[in-house]
Scaffold this motif. Sequence first.
Motif, PDB file in Angstrom:
ATOM      1  N   LEU A 162       0.641  -1.257   0.123  1.00  0.00           N
ATOM      2  CA  LEU A 162      -0.038   0.074   0.075  1.00  0.00           C
ATOM      3  C   LEU A 162       0.710   1.201  -0.030  1.00  0.00           C
ATOM      4  CD1 LEU A 162      -2.630  -1.052   2.736  1.00  0.00           C
ATOM      5  CD2 LEU A 162      -2.727  -1.090   0.124  1.00  0.00           C
ATOM      6  N   ALA A 163       0.310   2.353  -0.272  1.00  0.00           N
ATOM      7  CA  ALA A 163       0.786   3.539  -0.184  1.00  0.00           C
ATOM      8  C   ALA A 163       1.218   4.217   1.216  1.00  0.00           C
ATOM      9  CB  ALA A 163       0.060   4.594  -1.013  1.00  0.00           C
ATOM     10  N   GLY A 164       1.941   4.798   1.390  1.00  0.00           N
ATOM     11  CA  GLY A 164       2.378   5.510   2.549  1.00  0.00           C
ATOM     12  C   GLY A 164       1.198   6.640   2.829  1.00  0.00           C
ATOM     13  N   CYS A 165       0.520   6.882   2.061  1.00  0.00           N
ATOM     14  CA  CYS A 165      -0.260   8.060   2.312  1.00  0.00           C
ATOM     15  C   CYS A 165      -1.688   7.545   2.905  1.00  0.00           C
ATOM     16  CB  CYS A 165      -0.769   8.798   0.934  1.00  0.00           C
ATOM     17  SG  CYS A 165      -1.464   7.777  -0.369  1.00  0.00           S
ATOM     18  N   ASP A 166      -1.838   7.176   4.256  1.00  0.00           N
ATOM     19  CA  ASP A 166      -2.807   6.523   4.797  1.00  0.00           C
ATOM     20  C   ASP A 166      -3.139   7.333   6.296  1.00  0.00           C
ATOM     21  OD1 ASP A 166      -4.073   3.657   4.513  1.00  0.00           O
ATOM     22  OD2 ASP A 166      -3.844   4.126   6.795  1.00  0.00           O
ATOM     23  N   MET A 167      -4.241   7.701   6.558  1.00  0.00           N
ATOM     24  CA  MET A 167      -5.038   8.267   7.440  1.00  0.00           C
ATOM     25  C   MET A 167      -4.267   9.529   7.689  1.00  0.00           C
ATOM     26  SD  MET A 167      -5.208   4.866   9.790  1.00  0.00           S
ATOM     27  CE  MET A 167      -5.997   5.752  11.202  1.00  0.00           C
ATOM     28  N   GLY A 168      -3.952  10.308   6.711  1.00  0.00           N
ATOM     29  CA  GLY A 168      -3.281  11.628   7.114  1.00  0.00           C
ATOM     30  C   GLY A 168      -1.847  11.720   6.998  1.00  0.00           C
ATOM     31  N   ALA A 169      -1.203  10.563   7.017  1.00  0.00           N
ATOM     32  CA  ALA A 169       0.397  10.417   7.158  1.00  0.00           C
ATOM     33  C   ALA A 169       1.265  11.442   6.506  1.00  0.00           C
ATOM     34  CB  ALA A 169       0.853   8.929   7.026  1.00  0.00           C
ATOM     35  N   CYS A 170       0.873  11.604   5.429  1.00  0.00           N
ATOM     36  CA  CYS A 170       1.676  12.331   4.311  1.00  0.00           C
ATOM     37  C   CYS A 170       1.693  13.759   4.803  1.00  0.00           C
ATOM     38  CB  CYS A 170       1.293  12.254   2.820  1.00  0.00           C
ATOM     39  SG  CYS A 170       2.129  10.659   2.400  1.00  0.00           S
ATOM     40  N   ALA A 171       0.555  14.101   5.414  1.00  0.00           N
ATOM     41  CA  ALA A 171       0.298  15.534   5.923  1.00  0.00           C
ATOM     42  C   ALA A 171       0.798  15.773   7.355  1.00  0.00           C
ATOM     43  CB  ALA A 171      -1.333  15.891   5.857  1.00  0.00           C
ATOM     44  N   ILE A 172       0.624  14.980   8.029  1.00  0.00           N
ATOM     45  CA  ILE A 172       0.990  14.963   9.505  1.00  0.00           C
ATOM     46  C   ILE A 172       2.581  14.719   9.811  1.00  0.00           C
ATOM     47  CG2 ILE A 172       0.276  14.572  11.728  1.00  0.00           C
ATOM     48  CD1 ILE A 172      -2.527  13.900  10.998  1.00  0.00           C
ATOM     49  N   LEU A 173       2.842  13.830   9.417  1.00  0.00           N
ATOM     50  CA  LEU A 173       4.082  13.329   9.789  1.00  0.00           C
ATOM     51  C   LEU A 173       5.326  14.382   9.297  1.00  0.00           C
ATOM     52  CD1 LEU A 173       5.673  10.807  11.247  1.00  0.00           C
ATOM     53  CD2 LEU A 173       6.081   9.621   9.000  1.00  0.00           C
ATOM     54  N   PRO A 174       5.156  14.672   7.996  1.00  0.00           N
ATOM     55  CA  PRO A 174       6.102  15.864   7.654  1.00  0.00           C
ATOM     56  C   PRO A 174       6.125  17.000   8.543  1.00  0.00           C
ATOM     57  CG  PRO A 174       5.308  14.694   5.900  1.00  0.00           C
ATOM     58  CD  PRO A 174       4.572  14.449   7.044  1.00  0.00           C
ATOM     59  N   ARG A 175       5.237  17.196   9.280  1.00  0.00           N
ATOM     60  CA  ARG A 175       5.038  18.300  10.076  1.00  0.00           C
ATOM     61  C   ARG A 175       5.613  18.120  11.389  1.00  0.00           C
ATOM     62  NH1 ARG A 175       0.341  19.110   6.542  1.00  0.00           N
ATOM     63  NH2 ARG A 175       0.137  21.453   6.026  1.00  0.00           N
ATOM     64  N   LEU A 176       5.951  16.859  11.762  1.00  0.00           N
ATOM     65  CA  LEU A 176       6.339  16.522  13.161  1.00  0.00           C
ATOM     66  C   LEU A 176       7.812  16.295  12.883  1.00  0.00           C
ATOM     67  CD1 LEU A 176       3.856  13.722  14.273  1.00  0.00           C
ATOM     68  CD2 LEU A 176       3.987  16.283  14.892  1.00  0.00           C
ATOM     69  N   ILE A 177       8.223  15.637  11.844  1.00  0.00           N
ATOM     70  CA  ILE A 177       9.720  15.278  11.855  1.00  0.00           C
ATOM     71  C   ILE A 177      10.561  15.919  10.698  1.00  0.00           C
ATOM     72  CG2 ILE A 177       9.390  13.086  13.377  1.00  0.00           C
ATOM     73  CD1 ILE A 177       9.480  11.530  10.835  1.00  0.00           C
ATOM     74  N   GLY A 178       9.790  16.450   9.861  1.00  0.00           N
ATOM     75  CA  GLY A 178      10.436  17.007   8.530  1.00  0.00           C
ATOM     76  C   GLY A 178      10.181  16.104   7.412  1.00  0.00           C
ATOM     77  N   GLN A 179      10.249  16.748   6.138  1.00  0.00           N
ATOM     78  CA  GLN A 179       9.659  16.177   4.846  1.00  0.00           C
ATOM     79  C   GLN A 179      10.479  14.870   4.579  1.00  0.00           C
ATOM     80  OE1 GLN A 179       7.119  16.947   3.180  1.00  0.00           O
ATOM     81  NE2 GLN A 179       7.244  15.945   1.077  1.00  0.00           N
ATOM     82  N   GLY A 180      11.907  15.189   4.746  1.00  0.00           N
ATOM     83  CA  GLY A 180      13.144  13.902   4.442  1.00  0.00           C
ATOM     84  C   GLY A 180      12.891  12.691   5.070  1.00  0.00           C
ATOM     85  N   ARG A 181      12.707  13.302   6.416  1.00  0.00           N
ATOM     86  CA  ARG A 181      12.601  11.925   7.161  1.00  0.00           C
ATOM     87  C   ARG A 181      11.463  10.972   7.094  1.00  0.00           C
ATOM     88  NH1 ARG A 181      15.628  15.005  12.480  1.00  0.00           N
ATOM     89  NH2 ARG A 181      17.760  14.338  12.146  1.00  0.00           N
ATOM     90  N   ALA A 182      10.353  11.960   7.318  1.00  0.00           N
ATOM     91  CA  ALA A 182       9.087  11.356   6.788  1.00  0.00           C
ATOM     92  C   ALA A 182       9.097  10.530   5.591  1.00  0.00           C
ATOM     93  CB  ALA A 182       7.817  12.411   6.844  1.00  0.00           C
ATOM     94  N   SER A 183       9.622  11.030   4.590  1.00  0.00           N
ATOM     95  CA  SER A 183       9.760  10.351   3.231  1.00  0.00           C
ATOM     96  C   SER A 183      10.516   9.201   3.438  1.00  0.00           C
ATOM     97  CB  SER A 183      10.475  11.046   2.351  1.00  0.00           C
ATOM     98  OG  SER A 183       9.755  12.262   2.045  1.00  0.00           O
ATOM     99  N   GLU A 184      11.529   8.804   4.373  1.00  0.00           N
ATOM    100  CA  GLU A 184      12.244   7.826   4.605  1.00  0.00           C
ATOM    101  C   GLU A 184      11.469   6.687   5.249  1.00  0.00           C
ATOM    102  OE1 GLU A 184      15.939   6.044   7.179  1.00  0.00           O
ATOM    103  OE2 GLU A 184      15.916   8.262   6.737  1.00  0.00           O
ATOM    104  N   LEU A 185      10.733   7.106   6.161  1.00  0.00           N
ATOM    105  CA  LEU A 185       9.892   6.053   7.213  1.00  0.00           C
ATOM    106  C   LEU A 185       8.773   5.503   5.800  1.00  0.00           C
ATOM    107  CD1 LEU A 185       9.605   7.735  10.472  1.00  0.00           C
ATOM    108  CD2 LEU A 185      11.054   6.122   9.775  1.00  0.00           C
TER     109      LEU A 185
END
Length: 284
Positions: A162-185
């Motif tokens: 599945l895609a990583g864009c689940d339940m708001g992850a692509c919107a919320i996670l980068p705001r917590l830890i940054g775009q690059g780190r969120a992308s890695e996870l």
Amino acid sequence: MTDDRIDPGLLAGNRRPMAGEQPEHFLWAVDEGVATITLNRPERKNPLTFESYAELRDLFHRLKWADDVKAVVVTGAGGNFCSGGDVHEIIGPLIRLKAPELLMFTRMTGELVQTMRACPQPIVAAVDGVCAGAGAIMAMASDLRLGTERSKTAFLFNRVGLAGCDMGACAILPRLIGQGRASELLYTGRSLGGAEGERWGYFNRLCAPEELLSEAQALAAQLCQGPSFANGITKTMLHQEWAMTIEQAIEAEAQAQAICMMTQDFARAYHAFVDKQKPRFEGD
């Protein structure tokens, strides 16, 4: 808080106690304003089911009107937070569903995050052990996160195709830890360890496993002692300002702060300062 100034009809429709709630699919307890939700399937590392998703969504929605809950702690039983959606009770059935039913499911899971973000109470996630998939999302959607050295947080959607864009992850996670780190996870699905999670800013701090829940509840109790109406405004603005320009945010905060200045808690804080005492906030 005294309610004698409020019209009884308005009061009846907009405030209700929740200490007596008896959920079927998780544990619930309220103690002096702190509600604790415990995901309680320790033999399976506390996975979610269709039913528990819906029940959690509905409970967080009702918290809008709770007059006896000022902060919420979310945790898991047995040394783990949540292993995500139950493989046998969710993943298996999903591969047999058609598009309309699949969309019904994904909208329901997203609504859980929406109700967590919309309830006025600050949410503290106490994360020990496995915190994967939807469990990682629930922790992410909380306002504060306490972890342990043995916490293992994984947004492992790509591991199941599945895609990583689940339940708001692509919107919320980068705001917590940054775009690059969120992308890695989100691209790799790898686990984020406790120490690394604290270093990245995902966890506010780490605790000893045996002290995690008590520290999370103590933090929630501290929040309960604050001005609960103003805390709700803070949560609302933190969420809404994601979609605002700086100029719009400054104006929105000006209006929000002016409303808070009309509360009795604001006056209490002033009088307590004058009297060299600690204010006792009542949420009005």
